[in-house]
Write a protein that holds these residues in place. Structure first.
Motif, PDB file in Angstrom:
ATOM      1  N   ALA A  99     -71.917   8.038 142.391  1.00 17.96           N
ATOM      2  CA  ALA A  99     -72.469   7.404 143.590  1.00 17.96           C
ATOM      3  C   ALA A  99     -73.801   6.772 143.219  1.00 17.96           C
ATOM      4  N   SER A 100     -74.164   5.733 143.932  1.00 21.42           N
ATOM      5  CA  SER A 100     -75.465   5.099 143.744  1.00 21.42           C
ATOM      6  C   SER A 100     -76.442   5.645 144.770  1.00 21.42           C
ATOM      7  N   PHE A 101     -77.639   5.942 144.311  1.00 24.28           N
ATOM      8  CA  PHE A 101     -78.666   6.537 145.157  1.00 24.28           C
ATOM      9  C   PHE A 101     -79.807   5.551 145.331  1.00 24.28           C
ATOM     10  N   GLU A 102     -80.328   5.438 146.529  1.00 27.04           N
ATOM     11  CA  GLU A 102     -81.515   4.618 146.753  1.00 27.04           C
ATOM     12  C   GLU A 102     -82.404   5.327 147.770  1.00 27.04           C
ATOM     13  N   ASP A 103     -83.693   5.359 147.474  1.00 30.45           N
ATOM     14  CA  ASP A 103     -84.674   5.984 148.358  1.00 30.45           C
ATOM     15  C   ASP A 103     -85.846   5.023 148.500  1.00 30.45           C
ATOM     16  N   PRO A 104     -86.188   4.642 149.736  1.00 33.21           N
ATOM     17  CA  PRO A 104     -87.312   3.720 149.930  1.00 33.21           C
ATOM     18  C   PRO A 104     -88.630   4.220 149.334  1.00 33.21           C
ATOM     19  N   ASP A 105     -88.791   5.528 149.155  1.00 33.27           N
ATOM     20  CA  ASP A 105     -90.021   6.101 148.600  1.00 33.27           C
ATOM     21  C   ASP A 105     -89.995   6.175 147.070  1.00 33.27           C
ATOM     22  N   ARG A 106     -88.874   5.827 146.447  1.00 36.74           N
ATOM     23  CA  ARG A 106     -88.709   6.054 145.013  1.00 36.74           C
ATOM     24  C   ARG A 106     -89.726   5.291 144.164  1.00 36.74           C
ATOM     25  N   THR A 107     -89.859   3.997 144.381  1.00 37.44           N
ATOM     26  CA  THR A 107     -90.728   3.189 143.520  1.00 37.44           C
ATOM     27  C   THR A 107     -92.195   3.574 143.664  1.00 37.44           C
ATOM     28  N   THR A 108     -92.681   3.646 144.897  1.00 39.04           N
ATOM     29  CA  THR A 108     -94.094   3.914 145.132  1.00 39.04           C
ATOM     30  C   THR A 108     -94.474   5.366 144.878  1.00 39.04           C
ATOM     31  N   TYR A 109     -93.592   6.300 145.255  1.00 39.71           N
ATOM     32  CA  TYR A 109     -93.947   7.719 145.209  1.00 39.71           C
ATOM     33  C   TYR A 109     -93.137   8.521 144.194  1.00 39.71           C
ATOM     34  N   SER A 110     -92.375   7.836 143.317  1.00 41.39           N
ATOM     35  CA  SER A 110     -91.562   8.511 142.290  1.00 41.39           C
ATOM     36  C   SER A 110     -90.677   9.592 142.895  1.00 41.39           C
ATOM     37  N   ASP A 111     -90.071   9.266 144.015  1.00 43.41           N
ATOM     38  CA  ASP A 111     -89.231  10.215 144.743  1.00 43.41           C
ATOM     39  C   ASP A 111     -87.790  10.067 144.268  1.00 43.41           C
ATOM     40  N   TYR A 112     -87.382  10.928 143.348  1.00 45.61           N
ATOM     41  CA  TYR A 112     -86.030  10.885 142.803  1.00 45.61           C
ATOM     42  C   TYR A 112     -85.225  12.054 143.354  1.00 45.61           C
ATOM     43  N   PRO A 113     -83.901  11.904 143.394  1.00 46.26           N
ATOM     44  CA  PRO A 113     -83.073  12.976 143.945  1.00 46.26           C
ATOM     45  C   PRO A 113     -83.164  14.238 143.101  1.00 46.26           C
ATOM     46  N   THR A 114     -83.162  15.360 143.777  1.00 50.56           N
ATOM     47  CA  THR A 114     -83.184  16.652 143.090  1.00 50.56           C
ATOM     48  C   THR A 114     -82.019  17.533 143.536  1.00 50.56           C
ATOM     49  N   GLU A 115     -81.331  17.114 144.596  1.00 56.31           N
ATOM     50  CA  GLU A 115     -80.223  17.923 145.088  1.00 56.31           C
ATOM     51  C   GLU A 115     -79.180  17.021 145.717  1.00 56.31           C
ATOM     52  N   TRP A 116     -77.934  17.325 145.442  1.00 55.96           N
ATOM     53  CA  TRP A 116     -76.813  16.598 146.014  1.00 55.96           C
ATOM     54  C   TRP A 116     -75.864  17.591 146.648  1.00 55.96           C
ATOM     55  N   GLU A 117     -75.178  17.153 147.688  1.00 53.53           N
ATOM     56  CA  GLU A 117     -74.114  17.950 148.279  1.00 53.53           C
ATOM     57  C   GLU A 117     -72.859  17.106 148.251  1.00 53.53           C
ATOM     58  N   ILE A 118     -71.799  17.628 147.651  1.00 54.07           N
ATOM     59  CA  ILE A 118     -70.526  16.928 147.552  1.00 54.07           C
ATOM     60  C   ILE A 118     -69.525  17.674 148.424  1.00 54.07           C
TER      61      ILE A 118
END
Length: 185
Positions: free
Chosen positions: A151-170
């Protein structure tokens, strides 16, 4: 009647004020790291400016540009100490939004400090719904014990605040009911 002498010469004096405190942390993240938080009622921590302990704290929280007051705490009593923790109790903070705040204190001698400079914190926004799911819904795995999910992940806070995923639920539907797998990095 009374007879008065001439006035004495002028003298000057200053009044004491408590030392300006330091804005220490928001929601558990200490400055100078920029606090982006996940709790919409964060603890705001103020540390004394000198050796005299804090008796009361006054906090103001604003929108990012500090043009709109969101919370005026009024004077909050605290147990005599070197720092004070006040839980935000203003209007609801909005995810993905940056806020400004400042504080002043009254020490145990009744002296009031100047306001601190403004500092900021951000309430982390949620990531966008994942896209590009693979396999496609309805795909049937044949002759394999191992399934690969993408899956592709996108977070509006990622670029500015280095907010990367740490948990997924499938969620997996095996035609007999759904089951859930949590994956944490």
């Amino acid at each position: 009647g009374s007879t008065w002498s001439d006035w004495s010469g002028l003298t000057s004096f200053t009044t004491s004020a408590a030392d300006t405190p330091t804005l220490t942390s928001v929601g558990g993240t200490s400055y100078p790291t920029f606090p982006w938080i996940t709790d919409s009622t964060p603890n705001l921590v103020v540390t004394r400016g000198a050796s005299t302990n804090i008796a009361k704290t006054y906090i103001m929280v604003y929108n990012e540009s500090a043009t709109e007051t969101l919370w005026d705490s009024g004077w909050q009593d605290h147990v005599d100490g070197t720092s004070s923790t006040t839980t935000y109790a203003g209007t609801g903070l909005v995810q993905g939004t940056t806020y400004s705040w400042k504080a002043k204190v009254e020490d145990i001698n009744g002296l009031v400090s100047e306001w601190t400079s403004l500092s900021q914190f951000r309430l982390n926004g949620p990531p966008l719904t994942p896209s590009g799911l693979s396999p496609e819904p309805g795909y049937v795995f044949n002759n394999t014990l191992y399934a690969t999910f993408e899956a592709s992940f996108e977070d509006p806070d990622r670029t500015t605040y280095s907010d990367y995923p740490t948990e997924w639920e499938i969620m997996i539907d095996d035609n007999g009911g759904q089951s859930s797998i949590n994956i944490t990095t």
